[in-house]
Write an enzyme that holds these catalytic residues in place. Structure first.
Site, PDB file in Angstrom:
ATOM      1  N   LEU A 104      12.613  82.600  37.435  1.00 33.25           N
ATOM      2  CA  LEU A 104      12.736  82.377  38.876  1.00 33.25           C
ATOM      3  C   LEU A 104      11.405  82.517  39.603  1.00 33.25           C
ATOM      4  O   LEU A 104      11.148  81.826  40.578  1.00 33.25           O
ATOM      5  CB  LEU A 104      13.748  83.365  39.481  1.00 33.25           C
ATOM      6  CG  LEU A 104      15.198  83.229  39.019  1.00 33.25           C
ATOM      7  CD1 LEU A 104      16.048  84.316  39.662  1.00 33.25           C
ATOM      8  CD2 LEU A 104      15.750  81.857  39.378  1.00 33.25           C
ATOM      9  N   GLY A 159       4.986  87.413  39.746  1.00 40.02           N
ATOM     10  CA  GLY A 159       4.170  88.131  40.727  1.00 40.02           C
ATOM     11  C   GLY A 159       3.790  89.497  40.225  1.00 40.02           C
ATOM     12  O   GLY A 159       4.555  90.144  39.499  1.00 40.02           O
ATOM     13  N   PHE A 163       2.787  92.502  38.228  1.00 38.00           N
ATOM     14  CA  PHE A 163       2.766  92.838  36.808  1.00 38.00           C
ATOM     15  C   PHE A 163       3.967  92.292  36.053  1.00 38.00           C
ATOM     16  O   PHE A 163       4.158  92.620  34.890  1.00 38.00           O
ATOM     17  CB  PHE A 163       2.723  94.369  36.633  1.00 38.00           C
ATOM     18  CG  PHE A 163       1.457  94.982  37.147  1.00 38.00           C
ATOM     19  CD1 PHE A 163       0.277  94.837  36.449  1.00 38.00           C
ATOM     20  CD2 PHE A 163       1.462  95.714  38.323  1.00 38.00           C
ATOM     21  CE1 PHE A 163      -0.894  95.416  36.915  1.00 38.00           C
ATOM     22  CE2 PHE A 163       0.297  96.299  38.788  1.00 38.00           C
ATOM     23  CZ  PHE A 163      -0.888  96.141  38.095  1.00 38.00           C
ATOM     24  N   THR A 169      10.468  87.469  37.341  1.00 36.40           N
ATOM     25  CA  THR A 169      11.873  87.574  37.719  1.00 36.40           C
ATOM     26  C   THR A 169      12.637  86.424  37.084  1.00 36.40           C
ATOM     27  O   THR A 169      12.201  85.270  37.142  1.00 36.40           O
ATOM     28  CB  THR A 169      12.034  87.532  39.252  1.00 36.40           C
ATOM     29  OG1 THR A 169      11.248  88.573  39.836  1.00 36.40           O
ATOM     30  CG2 THR A 169      13.482  87.728  39.645  1.00 36.40           C
ATOM     31  N   LYS A 171      14.542  91.708  36.683  1.00 36.77           N
ATOM     32  CA  LYS A 171      13.097  91.842  36.864  1.00 36.77           C
ATOM     33  C   LYS A 171      12.519  92.465  35.599  1.00 36.77           C
ATOM     34  O   LYS A 171      13.043  93.467  35.094  1.00 36.77           O
ATOM     35  CB  LYS A 171      12.792  92.714  38.084  1.00 36.77           C
ATOM     36  CG  LYS A 171      13.270  92.116  39.394  1.00 36.77           C
ATOM     37  CD  LYS A 171      12.962  93.013  40.577  1.00 36.77           C
ATOM     38  CE  LYS A 171      11.482  93.031  40.889  1.00 36.77           C
ATOM     39  NZ  LYS A 171      11.173  93.743  42.148  1.00 36.77           N
ATOM     40  N   ASP A 189       7.405  97.927  52.947  1.00 35.16           N
ATOM     41  CA  ASP A 189       6.942  96.536  52.867  1.00 35.16           C
ATOM     42  C   ASP A 189       7.971  95.588  53.474  1.00 35.16           C
ATOM     43  O   ASP A 189       8.362  94.587  52.861  1.00 35.16           O
ATOM     44  CB  ASP A 189       6.667  96.153  51.414  1.00 35.16           C
ATOM     45  CG  ASP A 189       5.799  94.884  51.307  1.00 35.16           C
ATOM     46  OD1 ASP A 189       5.119  94.551  52.299  1.00 35.16           O
ATOM     47  OD2 ASP A 189       5.808  94.240  50.249  1.00 35.16           O
TER      48      ASP A 189
END
Length: 729
Positions: free
Chosen positions: A42, A45, A47, A50, A63, A164
């Site tokens: 999917l 990003g 490390f 997904t 993940k 975040d």
């Protein structure tokens, strides 16, 4: 299709049969935990990557962390821990066994995996781009803000904050429910962390340009940093522009975004600016404060027309000259007819009477034609019916308005339930005053020895209220979670608070400086008691222990173990030597405070004990349990004396009158029992939720109650009223 997650696999997605259980290229497993098969990639990003995974017949997201960098592993495990503890439709669901590791063949490094619910839909950046960056209106703003604040409340209650928040990390389900994702940067709020921040030490920086607040950029993020990022996110949604595209006031640091969102009312804009205050202490201190602000601003928001919405409305059709056209407008006639309102429920389907009214106003009346020879009778019955219900509706509206005004003025209720107001009439004369109508979800109260200062705890905030004029002198944020108990020392100089964050804090009441923190309980603290001298403090917690502290030295003297569940209530004798505790294990326990040993255990209740009180002469114990009657016991030899009549009611707080003649119990009403007869002569109603705290004033003439309904009330003791009436006669 199947996908191999071995980082060393030469062809992770080529030539793999969906029925294979082992990768033909590298020999790695393709099915994990005997249930998860990776379907497709999917995204990539940081490390990891997904993937979409099939869990039997249900699609999930998995993940995968490929690089075993220590910090990355810590954040990954932290995300798993946070999500597994949260249960909310706005947070991706993770099962307790959703985190696992897998070591591929010929490798010593494990691959970390986290399986979570797959959220169908777009993130808010994609969603806004799909509608050509058209800004959201005020209704959507309020709805989404309430959703996200409720999500953050769940996160913060678990002692975490996200760090975040931005449009990319918020997804929208097809149902319209927003979901906050990417908890890899979430941070646990611990005493160590707060001490680091307070001591000027930097912590790991997580920065998203335009959304991260100043303190987070400087490595000193706090839970209120989430609110700043939330406000910036709504600037993007309300304007269709990134926050970095707007200037900032060079003097105050405030973002100048209002001209980019003309459809947003000023009152709603003020709430957004409140979230984005440059200094974290000037922002809402917890999620409930934001919801309270929205509730207070709702009338102003609802009464302001949205210029963005109006520009897209269709113009009403003009009636034709022959009288057969009908003007149709949203919301009916410009003047609201009885039964309509100006709020969100004002769109009605026309009843026959309303249709008749609208037709007469639009000119649609039936005139005799030239071919009609017979004279028609006027519709007098219709006119009489039309006129007759208007006074009744006007009277009803007037009565409702009066009841709402009375309910708010007398009891602090809005909206007020008329039936509830009727039930309060017999006890209305005993209600002296509403001390606060906007006190938040009150959990604890304490009164200074001279009765001039009242402290109120709601969530992590503490209000200081002058009892002479009921003015809030100061509001302080004193804990990281719900405050459960408050005490003021006998000398009136110190304030003691206990919280769900497992800490007890002692404050200088005049300077607001924290003197020290008492730590030891392994979980929320439910109750406090203080010796008459103020030297010894007793605390009771969810961990099933009772602790006795030396207040001056700030250390524990005794840990009393005996309860097999949470301890909910405490009562300390007037000489400070005898302690009574009650808990979820349905037992009362009597302790020797000086020796730190149990004297005896009292059993008989058939529910968790929630309230305990000692009589002024220290000879009687009153106890109240969930779903059980209120019982009286003697301290020695520790036997049940009798059960009060009509006591199968919900009672959470107990207190004896100063002369010991009456017992006062607080549930949603206040119950007062005559201990000589066992009768219950008074039931005082004035709260619309259960009372969380009950106090007697130092002179014993009045009671003060607080409740999560947002009000604090002062009552006159009924027996005193009757005595005064007798003396006057």
């Amino acid at each position: 299709m199947s996908y191999c997650i071995n980082p060393q696999c030469p062809s992770p997605e080529d030539g793999i049969d969906p029925k294979d259980t082992v990768c033909p290229h590298c020999g790695s497993d393709l099915v994990f935990q005997n249930r998860y098969r990776i379907n497709r990639l999917l995204g990539t990003g940081g490390f990891g990557k997904t993937f979409e995974a099939l869990d039997r017949r249900e699609l999930k997201v998995i993940k995968v962390l490929f690089k075993n960098h220590p910090k990355a592993v810590t954040l990954f495990q932290q995300e798993a821990k946070v999500l597994s503890r949260l249960e909310h439709p706005g947070i991706p669901k993770v099962d307790p066994d959703g985190y696992f590791t897998y070591t591929p063949p010929d490798s010593d490094d494990p691959v970390h995996c986290l399986v979570m619910e797959k959220i169908e839909g777009l993130n808010l950046v994609e969603w806004l781009e799909q509608r050509n960056n058209k800004p959201i209106d005020k209704k959507q703003t309020v709805e989404w803000l309430e959703q996200l604040v409720e999500i953050l409340e769940q996160v913060h209650q678990q002692h975490y904050f996200h760090r975040d928040i931005k449009p990319q990390n918020i997804m929208r389900r097809p149902s319209g429910q927003l979901v906050l994702i990417d908890f890899g940067t979430a941070r646990e709020v611990t005493g160590t962390y707060l001490n680091k921040v307070g001591g000027g030490q930097n912590v790991t920086e997580i920065i998203s340009a335009g959304y991260s607040p100043p303190e987070q950029i400087n490595g000193k993020a706090v839970p209120q940093s989430d609110f700043y990022a939330l406000g910036r996110t709504f600037v993007y949604l309300m304007t269709g522009k990134k926050p970095t595209e707007f200037p900032e006031n060079p003097r105050t640091g405030k973002l100048l975004w209002r001209e980019g969102a003309p459809q947003i009312p000023e009152a709603l804009g003020d709430v957004i600016d409140y979230l984005m205050a440059p200094f974290p202490g000037n922002r809402p201190q917890h999620a409930q404060m934001i919801l309270n602000c929205l509730a207070e601003a709702e009338p102003a928001i609802a009464s302001t027309k949205s210029t963005l919405t109006l520009s897209f409305q269709r113009k009403p059709k003009t009636p034709s000259g022959n009288g057969n056209g009908t003007t149709r407008q949203r919301g009916g006639n410009s003047a609201l007819s009885p039964g309509q309102s100006g709020g969100r429920n004002s769109r009605n389907t026309n009843s026959p009477s309303q249709t008749s009214s609208s037709q007469s106003q639009s000119g649609r009346t039936h005139h005799p034609t030239s071919s009609a020879k017979t004279r028609r009778l006027p519709r007098l019955p219709q006119i009489q019916l039309h006129l007759s219900w208007q006074p009744l509706v006007a009277l009803l509206v007037t009565l409702i308005a009066i009841s709402q005004g009375y309910g708010y003025w007398r009891y602090g209720f809005f909206p007020a339930n008329p039936w509830q107001l009727i039930l309060t009439l017999p006890s209305a004369s005993f209600l002296d005053t509403v001390m606060s109508r906007h006190a938040g979800e009150v959990q604890a109260l304490a009164l200074s020895p001279d009765g001039t200062l009242l402290t109120s705890g709601h969530y992590q905030d503490l209000d200081l209220i002058a009892t002479r004029n009921n003015i809030v002198l100061q509001t302080r944020s004193v804990h990281e979670s719900w405050i459960r108990a408050i005490l003021i020392t006998p000398d009136g100089n110190s304030l003691i608070t206990a919280s769900d964050d497992a800490s007890i804090r002692i404050w200088d009441l005049r300077t607001a400086i924290r003197r020290f923190t008492l730590s030891g309980h392994d979980g929320p603290i439910n109750a406090l008691a203080l010796s008459p001298s103020g030297d010894q403090l007793v605390s009771a917690g969810e961990d099933g222990t009772v602790r006795i502290w030396d207040v001056a030295r700030g250390r524990v003297e005794h840990v009393l173990s005996g309860h097999s569940g949470a301890v909910n209530a405490l009562a300390l004798s007037s000489d400070g030597r005898t302690l009574v505790s009650g808990g979820d294990d349905q037992t009362l326990r009597i302790w020797d405070v000086q020796q730190g040993v149990q004297i005896r255990s009292l059993t008989g209740h058939e529910g968790a004990i929630e309230g305990v009180a000692l009589s002024p002469d220290d000879t009687l114990i009153a106890s109240a349990a969930e779903g059980d009657s209120v019982r009286l016991w003697n301290v020695f030899p520790g036997a049940e004396i009798f059960r009060l009549q009509e006591t199968e009611v919900s009672v959470h707080e107990l207190a004896f009158s100063p002369d010991g003649a009456y017992l006062i119990g607080a549930g949603q009403p206040i119950y007062i029992w005559d201990l000589e007869t066992g009768d219950r002569p008074y039931v005082l109603r004035g709260h619309n939720q259960d009372i969380s705290s009950l106090l007697l004033t130092p002179d014993g003439q009045q009671m003060i109650t607080g409740s999560p309904d947002g009000t604090i009330k002062r009552w006159t003791f009924p027996e005193l009223l009757s005595d005064q009436g007798s003396s006057q006669n």
